[in-house]
Design an enzyme around this catalytic site. Structure first.
Site, PDB file in Angstrom:
ATOM      1  N   GLY A  97     115.908  42.006 -26.820  1.00 10.93           N
ATOM      2  CA  GLY A  97     117.385  41.963 -27.327  1.00 10.93           C
ATOM      3  C   GLY A  97     117.268  41.160 -28.523  1.00 10.93           C
TER       4      GLY A  97
ATOM      5  N   ASN B  81     117.686  42.553 -31.575  1.00 11.37           N
ATOM      6  CA  ASN B  81     118.634  43.286 -32.144  1.00 11.37           C
ATOM      7  C   ASN B  81     120.072  42.756 -31.610  1.00 11.37           C
ATOM      8  OD1 ASN B  81     117.981  45.213 -34.424  1.00 11.37           O
ATOM      9  ND2 ASN B  81     116.649  45.751 -32.704  1.00 11.37           N
TER      10      ASN B  81
ATOM     11  N   ILE C 251     118.500  57.689 -21.010  1.00  9.13           N
ATOM     12  CA  ILE C 251     119.088  58.916 -21.548  1.00  9.13           C
ATOM     13  C   ILE C 251     120.574  58.754 -21.408  1.00  9.13           C
ATOM     14  CG2 ILE C 251     119.233  61.410 -21.814  1.00  9.13           C
ATOM     15  CD1 ILE C 251     116.299  60.294 -22.746  1.00  9.13           C
ATOM     16  N   LEU C 252     121.645  59.149 -22.311  1.00  8.54           N
ATOM     17  CA  LEU C 252     122.933  59.199 -22.184  1.00  8.54           C
ATOM     18  C   LEU C 252     123.178  60.532 -22.381  1.00  8.54           C
ATOM     19  CD1 LEU C 252     124.187  56.131 -24.196  1.00  8.54           C
ATOM     20  CD2 LEU C 252     124.046  56.229 -21.547  1.00  8.54           C
TER      21      LEU C 252
ATOM     22  N   ASN D  69     123.333  53.635 -33.381  1.00  9.58           N
ATOM     23  CA  ASN D  69     122.047  53.381 -32.723  1.00  9.58           C
ATOM     24  C   ASN D  69     121.329  52.768 -33.852  1.00  9.58           C
ATOM     25  OD1 ASN D  69     119.934  53.410 -31.030  1.00  9.58           O
ATOM     26  ND2 ASN D  69     119.030  55.253 -32.139  1.00  9.58           N
TER      27      ASN D  69
ATOM     28  N   HIS E  59     117.506  52.721 -35.217  1.00  9.47           N
ATOM     29  CA  HIS E  59     116.201  53.203 -35.204  1.00  9.47           C
ATOM     30  C   HIS E  59     115.107  52.872 -36.099  1.00  9.47           C
ATOM     31  CE1 HIS E  59     113.146  56.461 -34.054  1.00  9.47           C
ATOM     32  NE2 HIS E  59     112.905  56.622 -35.128  1.00  9.47           N
TER      33      HIS E  59
ATOM     34  N   GLU F  27     124.802  64.422 -29.918  1.00  6.62           N
ATOM     35  CA  GLU F  27     123.890  64.999 -28.817  1.00  6.62           C
ATOM     36  C   GLU F  27     122.431  65.148 -29.245  1.00  6.62           C
ATOM     37  OE1 GLU F  27     126.178  67.912 -31.091  1.00  6.62           O
ATOM     38  OE2 GLU F  27     126.733  66.025 -30.035  1.00  6.62           O
TER      39      GLU F  27
ATOM     40  N   ASP G 168     118.749  61.020 -32.289  1.00  6.83           N
ATOM     41  CA  ASP G 168     118.296  60.628 -33.786  1.00  6.83           C
ATOM     42  C   ASP G 168     119.100  61.516 -34.906  1.00  6.83           C
ATOM     43  OD1 ASP G 168     115.141  59.080 -32.672  1.00  6.83           O
ATOM     44  OD2 ASP G 168     117.079  58.130 -32.638  1.00  6.83           O
TER      45      ASP G 168
ATOM     46  N   GLU H 283     115.954  45.881 -39.341  1.00  4.57           N
ATOM     47  CA  GLU H 283     117.038  45.955 -38.288  1.00  4.57           C
ATOM     48  C   GLU H 283     118.150  45.141 -38.243  1.00  4.57           C
ATOM     49  OE1 GLU H 283     115.010  47.233 -34.781  1.00  4.57           O
ATOM     50  OE2 GLU H 283     113.126  47.610 -35.677  1.00  4.57           O
TER      51      GLU H 283
HETATM   52  C1  GRF Z   1     112.393  47.989 -31.014  1.00  2.00           C
HETATM   53  O1  GRF Z   1     111.372  48.584 -31.103  1.00  2.00           O
HETATM   54  C2  GRF Z   1     113.276  48.057 -32.072  1.00  2.00           C
HETATM   55  O2  GRF Z   1     112.694  48.699 -33.206  1.00  2.00           O
HETATM   56  C3  GRF Z   1     114.161  49.218 -31.478  1.00  2.00           C
HETATM   57  O3  GRF Z   1     114.184  48.791 -29.935  1.00  2.00           O
HETATM   58  C4  GRF Z   1     113.041  48.066 -29.722  1.00  2.00           C
HETATM   59  C5  GRF Z   1     113.649  46.414 -29.026  1.00  2.00           C
HETATM   60  O4  GRF Z   1     114.280  46.051 -29.781  1.00  2.00           O
HETATM   61  N1  GRF Z   1     115.510  49.230 -31.950  1.00  2.00           N
HETATM   62  P1  GRF Z   1     115.103  44.638 -29.372  1.00  2.00           P
HETATM   63  O5  GRF Z   1     114.385  43.349 -29.478  1.00  2.00           O
HETATM   64  O6  GRF Z   1     115.288  44.922 -27.755  1.00  2.00           O
HETATM   65  O7  GRF Z   1     116.537  44.327 -29.732  1.00  2.00           O
END
Ligand code: GRF
Length: 201
Positions: A12, A14, A93-94, A108, A110, A148, A151, A181
């Protein structure tokens, strides 16, 4: 105020960047009202609880098939009147049914410069292992609209990060998180939340 759900699976960091940005007034058009985890052990849930944000856990293995899992996700989002979804390290998966319910309102993060090192199977450390294996000098992160195609949605923001001598996948992952990120995701969240608010006018 656009009601935002953040979907998580792991540590978590992000999500934390989003919470910190919200507290700093950097997401004025949106509010995180739900953190939905794919498993009960995700530390992201603790981060949400510490921030006083509602949490929910919807585990794929608790459902006999993808369709009933999707329905549980949609039901949980609907119960919280969610208008926008952020996938932040979310690994389940959604299916199209969920994505279609949030067309142009699901984003999202990436950890590469799409179209490099993305698509099926490219997530977490694997992305950075492949970048190091290929010998690229620059990588980074991308925030995109979810459609769909894994990425494959419209790219919203990207930020480049240099690869240094002696980088391991772990070191590189941390640098991409810190320098890209955690900066891009709050910016993209505000961009889309603002668009949604303007559509309501
Ligand atoms: C990380 O690999 C990040 O690059 C990707 O999700 C993974 C976990 O991120 N977006 P977080 O620390 O759970 O946000």
């Amino acid at each position: 105020m656009t009601r935002i759900a953040v979907l998580v699976s792991g540590g978590g960091t992000n999500l934390q960047a989003l919470i910190d940005a919200q507290n700093a007034g950097k997401i004025p058009h949106g509010r995180i009202v739900l953190v939905l985890a794919s498993n009960p052990k995700a530390y992201a849930l603790t981060r949400a609880e510490n921030a006083g944000i509602d949490t929910a856990v919807v585990r794929r293995k608790d459902y006999e098939n993808q369709d009933s899992f999707d329905d549980a996700i949609l039901k949980t989002l609907k119960e919280h009147d969610i208008e926008m979804v952020i996938l932040a390290g979310y690994l389940s998966i959604l299916s199209e049914k969920v994505i279609r319910a949030y067309t142009d309102r699901m984003i999202n993060i990436h950890p590469s410069l799409i179209p490099s090192f993305c698509g099926k199977g490219f997530y977490g450390l694997k992305v950075h292992e492949e970048a190091l294996k290929r010998g690229v000098k620059v990588t980074g992160a991308t925030v995109h609209i979810v459609n769909e195609i894994p990425d494959g949605g419209r790219i919203l923001l990207q930020k480049a990060v240099s690869i240094e001598e002696g980088d391991t996948p772990e070191i590189l992952q941390r640098r991409v998180m810190e320098q890209a990120e955690w900066i891009l995701l709050p910016q993209a969240a505000e961009m889309i939340a603002k668009q949604i608010e303007e559509e309501k006018q």
